[in-house]
Motif scaffolding. Structure first.
Motif, short mmCIF file in Angstrom:
data_model
loop_
_atom_site.label_atom_id
_atom_site.label_comp_id
_atom_site.label_asym_id
_atom_site.label_seq_id
_atom_site.Cartn_x
_atom_site.Cartn_y
_atom_site.Cartn_z
N ALA A 89 0.84 -1.25 -0.31
CA ALA A 89 -0.11 0.01 0.06
C ALA A 89 0.93 1.32 -0.18
O ALA A 89 1.44 1.69 1.13
N THR A 90 1.02 1.97 -1.24
CA THR A 90 2.19 2.63 -1.32
C THR A 90 1.87 3.98 -0.21
O THR A 90 0.90 4.48 -0.16
N ARG A 91 2.92 4.39 0.26
CA ARG A 91 2.71 5.69 1.02
C ARG A 91 3.75 6.60 0.54
O ARG A 91 4.97 6.66 0.12
N ILE A 92 3.29 8.20 0.34
CA ILE A 92 4.03 9.17 -0.05
C ILE A 92 4.07 10.13 1.04
O ILE A 92 3.01 10.72 1.38
N GLU A 93 5.10 10.44 1.63
CA GLU A 93 5.20 11.30 2.50
C GLU A 93 6.71 12.16 2.41
O GLU A 93 7.75 11.49 2.06
N ASN A 94 6.65 13.65 2.67
CA ASN A 94 7.94 14.14 2.62
C ASN A 94 8.80 13.98 1.25
O ASN A 94 9.86 13.95 1.22
N GLY A 95 8.14 13.63 0.33
CA GLY A 95 8.67 13.52 -1.16
C GLY A 95 9.23 12.28 -1.29
O GLY A 95 10.23 12.13 -2.30
N ILE A 96 8.82 11.07 -0.45
CA ILE A 96 9.31 9.83 -0.45
C ILE A 96 8.26 8.76 -0.79
O ILE A 96 7.19 8.70 -0.08
N VAL A 97 8.26 8.03 -1.87
CA VAL A 97 7.47 6.87 -2.18
C VAL A 97 7.79 5.77 -1.48
O VAL A 97 9.14 5.21 -1.81
N THR A 98 7.35 5.14 -0.65
CA THR A 98 7.74 3.85 0.11
C THR A 98 6.72 2.86 -0.30
O THR A 98 5.56 3.00 -0.16
N GLY A 99 7.27 1.56 -0.68
CA GLY A 99 6.41 0.42 -0.81
C GLY A 99 7.40 -0.48 -1.45
O GLY A 99 8.28 -0.26 -1.95
N ARG A 100 7.13 -1.88 -1.51
CA ARG A 100 8.10 -2.87 -2.03
C ARG A 100 7.99 -2.83 -3.50
O ARG A 100 6.74 -2.73 -4.09
N GLY A 101 9.14 -2.71 -4.15
CA GLY A 101 9.33 -2.51 -5.51
C GLY A 101 9.40 -0.93 -5.82
O GLY A 101 9.67 -0.80 -6.95
N ALA A 102 9.44 -0.02 -4.91
CA ALA A 102 9.71 1.38 -5.19
C ALA A 102 10.96 1.70 -6.12
O ALA A 102 11.01 2.20 -6.99
N ALA A 103 12.02 0.95 -5.38
CA ALA A 103 13.26 1.20 -6.13
C ALA A 103 13.57 0.10 -7.18
O ALA A 103 14.16 0.13 -8.15
N ASP A 104 13.14 -1.01 -6.80
CA ASP A 104 13.46 -2.28 -7.71
C ASP A 104 12.28 -2.96 -8.06
O ASP A 104 11.69 -3.94 -7.57
N MET A 105 11.71 -2.76 -9.41
CA MET A 105 12.02 -1.35 -10.24
C MET A 105 10.79 -1.10 -10.68
O MET A 105 10.86 -0.59 -12.00
N LYS A 106 9.60 -0.88 -10.12
CA LYS A 106 8.47 -0.54 -10.56
C LYS A 106 8.35 0.71 -10.85
O LYS A 106 7.84 1.28 -12.03
#
Length: 375
Positions: A89-106
């Motif tokens: 469940a994507t969380r966006i706070e303070n300009g950061i997208v957090t969630g599994r796959g955010a960096a690698d590589m969705k």
């Protein structure tokens, strides 16, 4: 239509897609691509434990011109414990997208699709080669995409893989090759018995220790201008016994070799087998070659990607072969390949994340690549 890369990233992360992946996450990507003029082909192959795996080949043919491929994966590693909330469940706070796959590589896939949405179709072909099994054994993943392309005589001229390659900041590293990887398991059988009566047993541990020592002393090479020295590392040594007064009936070692393009996986397996059987003739060696080392020679693909990075970020990227492997180990069969994407510091970690600004900048870099391609 123009696609927002953050919105598409969110939609992809919100689809749980632990490797091997199929289903909803591919639906989201297909829904984004069809309005952009892509013909989308999806196919599911294999059975457990390596499958079922879904793959996607999306193609937009705009007439004679270069065929530029973008490759990536929608599968992710298991989330693990310790997340502050649902990892899917994507969380966006303070300009950061957090969630599994955010960096690698969705996020990289979303950034590329958004880039395509902002560039008018020009002569040539664009394709997306997307698998649901890069984080696993890839049995039914990218190698089967290559089969699909070969069966139809479709061959890209160059491929960009959106793996997270940046280290300290976006744009600082482009991967122009990757080391090969082979996993090996060495089992030395023995005869279980009581430690007080060793004449009634055959202890496999000393023989395995000799194998470990011999392999640990093995010098493979000194590296090349593009690659570091090949490296052998033991990852586990074990016996099945739990009691301190029992001679084990077997002993096992597990190791991995990351190797450069001076070596071949089959040759390394043969060397390990020879050493193991020299020290313990009844030793059994199993192996799994994940991929061979490869290096993309300097050429137009380098120039496109590095120029786009330089213009967008002002950074002069390092051309590197460090780190783990990627599906480039398979795709190099088709054409020149490089990897470039987001900073990789949080990939596979609890709390995996990417900066909104980096995702948007990555999309602009990919857009620059597409515009230069058609110039």
């Amino acid at each position: 239509m123009s696609i927002n890369p953050i919105a598409l990233t969110t939609a992809l992360i919100n689809c749980p897609s632990i490797t091997p992946a199929s289903g909803a996450v591919f639906d989201v990507l297909e829904q984004a691509l069809r309005p952009l003029g892509f013909t989308v082909h999806r196919f599911v192959l294999g059975e457990a434990p390596d499958g079922p795996t879904e793959n996607m080949v999306a193609i937009r043919d705009s007439g004679p011109g270069p065929h530029f491929g973008f490759a990536g994966h929608l599968d992710v590693v298991p989330a693990g414990d310790g997340w502050d909330g649902d990892p899917f469940a994507t969380r966006i706070e303070n300009g950061i997208v957090t969630g599994r796959g955010a960096a690698d590589m969705k996020a990289a896939i979303a950034a590329y699709v958004a880039a395509v949405s902002r560039v008018e179709p020009r002569p040539g072909t664009l394709s997306l080669l997307i698998t649901g099994d890069e984080e696993g054994y890839a049995t039914w993943g990218t190698p089967r995409i290559i089969d699909w392309l070969n069966e139809r005589a479709i061959r890209p001229d160059m491929i960009l893989i959106g793996e997270p390659t940046s280290v300290e900041r976006l744009g600082d590293t482009v991967k122009i090759g990757r080391r090969g990887s082979v996993n090996l398991w060495i089992e030395v059988p023995g005869t279980q018995g009581h430690v007080a009566y060793p004449h009634n047993a055959d202890n496999p541990v000393p023989a395995l220790a000799r194998i470990v020592a011999a392999l640990d002393a093995l010098h493979l090479d000194d590296g090349t201008e593009a690659f570091p020295p090949s490296n052998l590392e033991f990852t586990a040594v074990s016996t099945p016994t739990q009691a301190s007064n029992v001679i084990p009936g077997s002993a096992t070692a597990q190791l991995n070799i990351r190797f450069n393009n001076l070596q071949k996986g089959t040759d390394l397996v043969r060397r390990v087998e020879e050493i193991a059987r020299r020290e313990a003739p009844n030793a059994v060696v199993r192996s799994r070659i994940s991929g061979e080392a490869f290096l993309t020679p300097a050429g137009p693909l380098y120039d496109l990607v590095t120029a786009a990075i330089r213009e967008e970020t002002g950074v002069e990227p390092e051309l590197s072969t460090s780190g783990g492997t990627s599906d480039g180990r398979f795709l190099i069969q088709l054409c020149p390949v490089v990897d470039f994407g987001l900073p990789n510091g949080s990939m596979h970690k609890v709390g995996e994340h990417a900066a909104v600004a980096d995702i948007e900048a990555l999309s602009r870099i990919y857009e620059r690549v597409l515009r230069k391609l058609a110039a």
